[in-house]
Scaffold this active site. Structure first.
Site, PDB file in Angstrom:
ATOM      1  N   ARG A   1       4.739   3.986   2.286  1.00 46.19           N
ATOM      2  CA  ARG A   1       3.737   4.740   3.021  1.00 46.19           C
ATOM      3  C   ARG A   1       4.125   4.878   4.501  1.00 46.19           C
ATOM      4  O   ARG A   1       4.876   4.079   5.040  1.00 46.19           O
ATOM      5  CB  ARG A   1       2.363   4.070   2.918  1.00 46.19           C
ATOM      6  CG  ARG A   1       1.746   4.098   1.535  1.00 46.19           C
ATOM      7  CD  ARG A   1       0.364   3.456   1.536  1.00 46.19           C
ATOM      8  NE  ARG A   1       0.426   2.057   1.940  1.00 46.19           N
ATOM      9  CZ  ARG A   1       0.073   1.598   3.139  1.00 46.19           C
ATOM     10  NH1 ARG A   1      -0.352   2.440   4.073  1.00 46.19           N
ATOM     11  NH2 ARG A   1       0.150   0.305   3.421  1.00 46.19           N
TER      12      ARG A   1
ATOM     13  N   LYS B   1      -2.960   6.574  -2.609  1.00 49.24           N
ATOM     14  CA  LYS B   1      -3.742   5.859  -1.607  1.00 49.24           C
ATOM     15  C   LYS B   1      -4.721   6.774  -0.874  1.00 49.24           C
ATOM     16  O   LYS B   1      -5.717   6.292  -0.315  1.00 49.24           O
ATOM     17  CB  LYS B   1      -2.819   5.156  -0.619  1.00 49.24           C
ATOM     18  CG  LYS B   1      -2.092   3.957  -1.232  1.00 49.24           C
ATOM     19  CD  LYS B   1      -3.068   2.962  -1.885  1.00 49.24           C
ATOM     20  CE  LYS B   1      -2.356   1.731  -2.403  1.00 49.24           C
ATOM     21  NZ  LYS B   1      -3.269   0.813  -3.128  1.00 49.24           N
TER      22      LYS B   1
ATOM     23  N   HIS C   1      -9.616  -3.314  -3.287  1.00 52.78           N
ATOM     24  CA  HIS C   1      -8.173  -3.293  -3.511  1.00 52.78           C
ATOM     25  C   HIS C   1      -7.812  -4.528  -4.329  1.00 52.78           C
ATOM     26  O   HIS C   1      -7.450  -5.575  -3.792  1.00 52.78           O
ATOM     27  CB  HIS C   1      -7.435  -3.288  -2.181  1.00 52.78           C
ATOM     28  CG  HIS C   1      -5.962  -3.108  -2.302  1.00 52.78           C
ATOM     29  ND1 HIS C   1      -5.053  -3.633  -1.414  1.00 52.78           N
ATOM     30  CD2 HIS C   1      -5.217  -2.443  -3.227  1.00 52.78           C
ATOM     31  CE1 HIS C   1      -3.828  -3.317  -1.772  1.00 52.78           C
ATOM     32  NE2 HIS C   1      -3.888  -2.594  -2.873  1.00 52.78           N
TER      33      HIS C   1
ATOM     34  N   SER D   1       0.407  -6.293  -1.090  1.00 53.44           N
ATOM     35  CA  SER D   1       1.613  -6.001  -1.866  1.00 53.44           C
ATOM     36  C   SER D   1       2.530  -7.211  -1.917  1.00 53.44           C
ATOM     37  O   SER D   1       2.777  -7.875  -0.905  1.00 53.44           O
ATOM     38  CB  SER D   1       2.351  -4.822  -1.228  1.00 53.44           C
ATOM     39  OG  SER D   1       3.535  -4.525  -1.924  1.00 53.44           O
TER      40      SER D   1
ATOM     41  N   LYS E   1      -0.733  -9.323  -7.723  1.00 48.53           N
ATOM     42  CA  LYS E   1      -1.897  -8.713  -8.390  1.00 48.53           C
ATOM     43  C   LYS E   1      -1.539  -8.155  -9.757  1.00 48.53           C
ATOM     44  O   LYS E   1      -2.191  -8.446 -10.756  1.00 48.53           O
ATOM     45  CB  LYS E   1      -2.480  -7.576  -7.545  1.00 48.53           C
ATOM     46  CG  LYS E   1      -3.163  -7.964  -6.272  1.00 48.53           C
ATOM     47  CD  LYS E   1      -4.017  -6.842  -5.708  1.00 48.53           C
ATOM     48  CE  LYS E   1      -3.353  -5.494  -5.676  1.00 48.53           C
ATOM     49  NZ  LYS E   1      -2.185  -5.421  -4.792  1.00 48.53           N
ATOM     50  N   THR E   2      -0.506  -7.322  -9.773  1.00 51.76           N
ATOM     51  CA  THR E   2      -0.123  -6.667 -11.028  1.00 51.76           C
ATOM     52  C   THR E   2       0.415  -7.675 -12.028  1.00 51.76           C
ATOM     53  O   THR E   2       0.048  -7.660 -13.205  1.00 51.76           O
ATOM     54  CB  THR E   2       0.917  -5.569 -10.750  1.00 51.76           C
ATOM     55  OG1 THR E   2       0.358  -4.610  -9.852  1.00 51.76           O
ATOM     56  CG2 THR E   2       1.318  -4.875 -12.035  1.00 51.76           C
TER      57      THR E   2
ATOM     58  N   ASP F   1      -4.932  -2.239  -9.620  1.00 49.11           N
ATOM     59  CA  ASP F   1      -4.864  -2.065  -8.170  1.00 49.11           C
ATOM     60  C   ASP F   1      -6.172  -1.659  -7.483  1.00 49.11           C
ATOM     61  O   ASP F   1      -6.429  -2.098  -6.373  1.00 49.11           O
ATOM     62  CB  ASP F   1      -3.792  -1.018  -7.838  1.00 49.11           C
ATOM     63  CG  ASP F   1      -3.419  -1.022  -6.373  1.00 49.11           C
ATOM     64  OD1 ASP F   1      -3.225  -2.110  -5.812  1.00 49.11           O
ATOM     65  OD2 ASP F   1      -3.322   0.066  -5.777  1.00 49.11           O
TER      66      ASP F   1
ATOM     67  N   ARG G   1       9.290   1.095  -7.623  1.00 49.28           N
ATOM     68  CA  ARG G   1       7.988   1.208  -8.277  1.00 49.28           C
ATOM     69  C   ARG G   1       8.101   1.875  -9.644  1.00 49.28           C
ATOM     70  O   ARG G   1       8.983   2.689  -9.891  1.00 49.28           O
ATOM     71  CB  ARG G   1       7.032   2.046  -7.421  1.00 49.28           C
ATOM     72  CG  ARG G   1       6.679   1.427  -6.074  1.00 49.28           C
ATOM     73  CD  ARG G   1       5.519   0.479  -6.208  1.00 49.28           C
ATOM     74  NE  ARG G   1       5.118  -0.087  -4.935  1.00 49.28           N
ATOM     75  CZ  ARG G   1       4.005  -0.785  -4.757  1.00 49.28           C
ATOM     76  NH1 ARG G   1       3.179  -0.969  -5.776  1.00 49.28           N
ATOM     77  NH2 ARG G   1       3.705  -1.293  -3.576  1.00 49.28           N
TER      78      ARG G   1
END
Length: 519
Positions: free
Chosen positions: A47, A188, A207, A225, A229-230, A244, A309
């Site tokens: 980003r 996003k 988030h 990040s 989480k994933t 996410d 990704r």
């Protein structure tokens, strides 16, 4: 909006095979040995937060938390860029996809996505909730995203910082993106819009990832990040709600997205089998290195970026939760990757501590690893997602506080970072131990465990966790040099306290006092 063009073609809501075929024909990517589409995003592999703006419009100007994150751009500059976008599209093929944000149909928002690249359209086809025969996309969209990587801004006349721009107009319900091929800007932008609108309806956008157990118990995983989480929500013993972005309504939790956007640097079948198996035909692989002959992917190669990704539909995960919406959470996990090596691997938080750590949003990143060991850099992102929060962080903290009380939720802090020393001296906490700690938190084992208080951070640390060596639970015990542990702990504690100064005057005293204590 339907596009009227002098030349070019509007490719409207194409199927996945058609989008892949066109992407290949236009040399936008290539197929890997698994059938996934590998694409490169060029100059931008992440980003561009300094290039994101919110249009300063009369109806929203007093609601936005303006500052370094939410920077204003004038209506005049936005309209100029919108005209440039229309003119740019008139000479090119564009791709249109209509999809939803929100797994709960009662609260779904309709998004129309117009892209210059076929693979960008495929990306959003996989990431948004796709229309079905019994849930068609009808009428006009609530928002339109126009994504044109080839269109560049002129900072001297367009009011931007660079040639790249991400412009969100809440009143005109349009997002303009240009000058970057990084597809995550579209994803996003959707999240930023919901973060701006949902709290006005007393709904809590988050988030976080989420999963659900056999008994209907729901768990949320907040974290920046790289904190896991994933990875940790993709649990073979539980169904994945989403990886996410979610909203907590008066009915429970629902996934904003219809897909997953997993980091895949270092991905392996052994450590993350569910994500590994989701990389197949229809998956978009961003900036992953692929052998030119065998077309086999190398997930350990960071030649393009660390931020590799994989974007795929949620149903590519074997045990994905099909309902889209579940009940209220029983457990919330805050994830941090502490490279100082001083936070405990697991701690049970009081409600004031939970709000303190939610507003802090701490993790750490590394300045670089190419030459020797470098000092870790603390990163604080309010609510574990500050770049995507148009409103004051206190708004989201109040929503969390209300729900913790109403639904009697247990909160845990889990450190997926380093133990036995800082980055370069200690070692990363074994993923097997982290999974055991998560399991103990979710199945209730830790609810009534005995705890000892951390002397610096004040965190309640369990005396034992099934499947986890006792000597790593109290972080100081894992350090050979106990005096250096205290030096590093005090260093991080000071950073916590300094960061929280901006909240001290606006939070209750019990929250203000819930951080580290230095004597």
């Amino acid at each position: 909006m339907r596009l009227l063009q002098d030349t070019g073609v509007v490719h409207d809501n194409l199927s996945v095979p058609s989008l892949i075929e066109l992407a290949l024909a236009r040399n936008e990517g290539r197929l890997t040995s698994t059938g996934a589409l590998q694409v490169l995003t060029g100059k931008y592999s992440g980003r561009s937060p300094k290039d994101k703006y919110i249009v300063d419009e009369p109806g929203i100007t007093n609601s936005i938390h303006w500052g370094s994150v939410n920077r204003p751009i004038s209506e005049a500059h936005f309209l100029r860029m919108y005209e440039k976008a229309q003119n740019y599209m008139n000479s090119r093929d564009v791709f249109v996809f209509d999809g939803f944000a929100g797994g709960d149909r009662e609260y779904q928002m309709k998004f129309r996505v117009v892209t210059e690249l076929a693979w960008h359209n495929l990306f959003m086809h996989q990431l948004l909730v796709r229309p079905t025969a019994d849930n068609p996309f009808t009428g006009q969209p609530d928002f339109t995203i126009i994504d044109l990587p080839g269109l560049k801004a002129d900072p001297a006349i367009d009011g931007t910082s660079s040639e790249t721009f991400i412009l969100i107009s809440f009143e005109r319900k349009i997002v303009l993106i240009g000058g970057t091929m990084y597809a995550g800007e579209m994803k996003k932008s959707v999240f930023s819009i919901l973060n701006g609108l949902m709290p006005m309806k007393d709904m809590f956008p988050m988030h976080c990832s989420a999963n659900i157990g056999e008994k209907g118990d729901v768990a949320l995983f907040f974290g920046l990040s790289g904190t896991g989480k994933t990875t940790l929500s993709a649990d073979p013993a539980r169904q994945l709600i989403g990886d996410d972005e979610h909203v907590w309504s008066d009915k429970g939790v629902y996934n904003i997205e219809g897909g997953c956007y997993a980091k895949c640097i270092g991905l392996s079948a052994e450590k993350e089998p569910m994500i590994w198996d989701a990389i197949k035909y229809g998956t978009v692989l961003e900036n992953v290195v692929v052998d030119s002959v065998s077309r086999i992917t190398d997930y350990d190669d960071n030649s393009y970026t660390e931020n590799t990704r994989a974007a795929y539909p949620l149903d590519y995960i074997p045990n994905a939760f099909a309902g889209g919406a579940a009940g209220h959470p029983n457990t919330i996990v805050f994830l941090t990757a502490d490279a100082f090596g001083v936070l405990p691997p697991v701690a049970k938080l009081t409600k004031p501590q939970a709000i303190y750590h939610f507003l802090s949003g701490y993790t750490s990143k590394l300045a670089g690893t190419e030459r020797g060991v470098t000092d870790p850099e603390a990163t604080f992102s309010a609510c574990f997602g500050e770049p995507f929060l148009p409103l004051n962080p206190g708004v989201y903290a109040d929503l969390l506080s209300d729900r913790i009380t109403r639904h009697n939720v247990d909160i845990y802090l889990i450190n997926t970072g380093w133990i036995g020393g800082p980055y370069g001296i200690g070692e990363r906490i074994n993923l097997r131990y982290t999974r055991a700690m998560v399991t103990a938190a979710l199945d209730g084992t830790l609810k009534n465990a005995s705890y000892a208080k951390d002397p610096v951070f004040g965190l309640p640390i369990p005396d034992s966790v099934p499947g986890v060596p006792v000597d790593i639970l109290q972080p100081i015990n894992a350090w050979d040099d106990k005096s250096n542990y205290m030096v590093q702990a005090r260093k991080l504690a000071l950073l916590f306290n300094h960061n929280f100064e901006k909240f001290i005057s606006v939070v209750p005293e019990d929250i203000a006092m819930a951080g580290p204590v230095l004597t």
